[in-house]
Scaffold this motif. Structure first.
Motif, PDB file in Angstrom:
ATOM      1  N   UNK A  71      42.596  34.302  28.380  1.00  0.00           N
ATOM      2  CA  UNK A  71      42.741  34.618  29.796  1.00  0.00           C
ATOM      3  C   UNK A  71      41.557  34.093  30.587  1.00  0.00           C
ATOM      4  N   UNK A  72      41.837  33.635  31.805  1.00  0.00           N
ATOM      5  CA  UNK A  72      40.804  33.192  32.752  1.00  0.00           C
ATOM      6  C   UNK A  72      41.021  33.923  34.065  1.00  0.00           C
ATOM      7  N   UNK A  73      39.948  34.494  34.612  1.00  0.00           N
ATOM      8  CA  UNK A  73      40.015  35.215  35.882  1.00  0.00           C
ATOM      9  C   UNK A  73      39.499  34.321  37.003  1.00  0.00           C
ATOM     10  N   UNK A  74      40.398  33.833  37.828  1.00  0.00           N
ATOM     11  CA  UNK A  74      40.030  32.972  38.949  1.00  0.00           C
ATOM     12  C   UNK A  74      39.900  33.747  40.256  1.00  0.00           C
ATOM     13  N   UNK A  75      40.035  35.069  40.190  1.00  0.00           N
ATOM     14  CA  UNK A  75      39.912  35.907  41.375  1.00  0.00           C
ATOM     15  C   UNK A  75      38.712  36.830  41.278  1.00  0.00           C
ATOM     16  N   UNK A  76      38.860  38.040  41.846  1.00  0.00           N
ATOM     17  CA  UNK A  76      37.776  39.006  41.815  1.00  0.00           C
ATOM     18  C   UNK A  76      37.752  39.801  40.532  1.00  0.00           C
ATOM     19  N   UNK A  77      36.772  40.736  40.432  1.00  0.00           N
ATOM     20  CA  UNK A  77      36.652  41.581  39.247  1.00  0.00           C
ATOM     21  C   UNK A  77      37.925  42.432  39.072  1.00  0.00           C
ATOM     22  N   UNK A  78      38.412  42.512  37.831  1.00  0.00           N
ATOM     23  CA  UNK A  78      39.633  43.279  37.582  1.00  0.00           C
ATOM     24  C   UNK A  78      39.539  43.980  36.230  1.00  0.00           C
TER      25      UNK A  78
END
Length: 432
Positions: A71-78
């Protein structure tokens, strides 16, 4: 109700309370809550991408398999909660975790098929929640994958512990079904129902005053082919489909015979057939096992066993000439194509519920010109899994009587064994 919805409802109630009580404070508090939610929503950014790498090998029933998820998070902290939907698999190793903005994570999880057959492996469902727990968004990672699940060795061992059908042992105990007969006479014995009249020794019969038949020394050179009926009626069943039972039975028969004989498998349905050529040893057994990735589809069984009106030979000959048939076929059903795949005289073990008796009877009669045939038949009445009321019991009884008449007709042609869900061949190799 989400936390965001709860806060919106609370803000609305505060504003209504301020209006009714003619005071500004509750209304202002409600407006502050709405402004807070608006500001947080503008600051939240969800964007999750990734890949799922499923196992490369075919799956085995009841065995744990490992898949990787990146997984890659391209947005804010989640906060991330991965899930796998579907009731066909047990899943372990999918735990929630925190994924910061710009962060990446690779982890493994395990899944176990609960049955055998063909299944769909759904994408992994990723539930992303912002750090305040107000907003949620879902993402699907990985494609939908069709997977084949073949029977496990454990299921065969479990089936072997079940008491095998005594009627089968009675049929096999004289070793009448396997081994090609040579010209040397082995013994003389009394005539029994089903014996070929060509075996009768008339001189001995006149001398002893009763019918006597000859038995010949056997040669074990012919191949054994297990024919497995995979037509729609075999795949039906509310709790247990007949094809689930039949696949395990076929594998157990193969496991018992493959050390002494060259064993092959033919799987046929309404229109076509597929063959695993005969062979010996563990490798051949594994090849057969991997082909038995068959699966029931549910639904009520028809419980009809009557013969259809039959045409005369001249009519059938005319229809064969005027109707286009698939190349290599000798009839209008998959079982005829299955028989056309056998190039040499063989021993045929046919596993079928006899739900299409007219075509099956004609196919067996045709097969007897070149092969020896044994029928193992799962009884649909014994596989019934629905509710039992007075009307259903009457229907089952009528179906049972009709099937008994059908079995007598088939037994006059070839040995035909009636089987229930708990009947398995335990030690076939020792009695053939």
């Amino acid at each position: 109700m989400t936390r965001e919805d709860f806060l919106f409802v609370l803000a609305f109630i505060l504003m209504v309370e301020g209006y009714l009580a003619e005071t500004v404070f509750p209304a202002l508090l409600g407006m502050l809550v709405i402004l807070y939610l608006y500001g947080v929503r503008n600051a939240v950014s969800f964007s999750i991408e990734g890949e799922r790498v499923p196992p490369a090998e075919r799956l085995e029933e009841g065995k744990w398999h490992t898949a990787k998820l990146h997984l890659r998070n391209l947005g804010g902290d989640v906060f991330v909660k991965p899930e796998v939907r579907g009731q066909d698999f047990d899943v372990e190793g999918l735990e929630p975790f925190f994924l910061p903005s710009g962060g990446e994570k690779t982890f493994e999880y395990r899944f176990r098929p609960l049955g055998k057959g063909r299944f769909v492996l759904e994408p992994v469902r990723i539930i992303a929640e912002d750090s305040r727990g107000l907003y949620v968004e879902e993402f699907l990672i990985g494609p939908t994958v069709d997977v084949s699940v073949y029977p496990s060795v454990e299921s065969i061992k479990e089936a072997a512990r079940v008491e095998y059908n005594l009627r089968l042992a009675e049929v096999y105990k004289r070793g009448q079904l396997f081994g090609a007969e040579g010209l040397d006479i082995k013994d003389l014995r009394e005539y029994q129902h089903g014996d070929d009249f060509k075996r009768i020794d008339w001189k001995a019969s006149v001398r002893l005053g009763e019918l006597i038949v000859r038995e010949f020394i056997k040669e074990e050179s012919a191949d054994v082919y297990i024919f497995l009926d995979n037509t729609r009626e075999m795949r039906k069943g509310l709790r247990m489909a007949k094809i689930d039972y039949a696949a395990v039975l076929a594998l157990q028969v193969a496991a018992n015979l493959v050390k002494r004989y060259r064993v092959g498998l033919v799987v046929y349905d309404e229109v076509s057939a597929d063959i695993v050529s005969a062979g010996k040893g563990p490798t051949q057994l594994e090849t057969i096992r991997r082909r038995l990735d068959l699966r029931g589809e549910g639904g009520k069984m028809s419980l009809r066993f009557g013969f259809e009106p039959s045409f005369g030979e001249r009519t059938r000959e005319f229809l064969r000439k005027v109707l286009p048939l698939r190349k290599g076929r000798r009839g209008s059903k998959g079982i005829f194509e299955a028989l056309s795949l056998l190039k040499n005289p063989s021993f045929v073990i046919l596993i079928t519920d006899l739900s299409n008796p007219t075509e099956t009877y004609r196919a067996v009669a045709m097969a007897l010109k070149s092969h020896r045939v044994l029928i193992l038949s799962p009884n649909p009445v014994l596989f019934y899994g629905g509710e039992l009321d007075e009307r259903t019991l009457r229907r089952l009884y009528d179906a049972y009587e009709e099937r008994e008449r059908l079995l007598k007709k088939f037994n006059a042609l070839v040995p035909t064994i009636d089987l229930g869900p708990s009947d398995y061949i335990k030690e076939l190799a020792r009695v053939v």
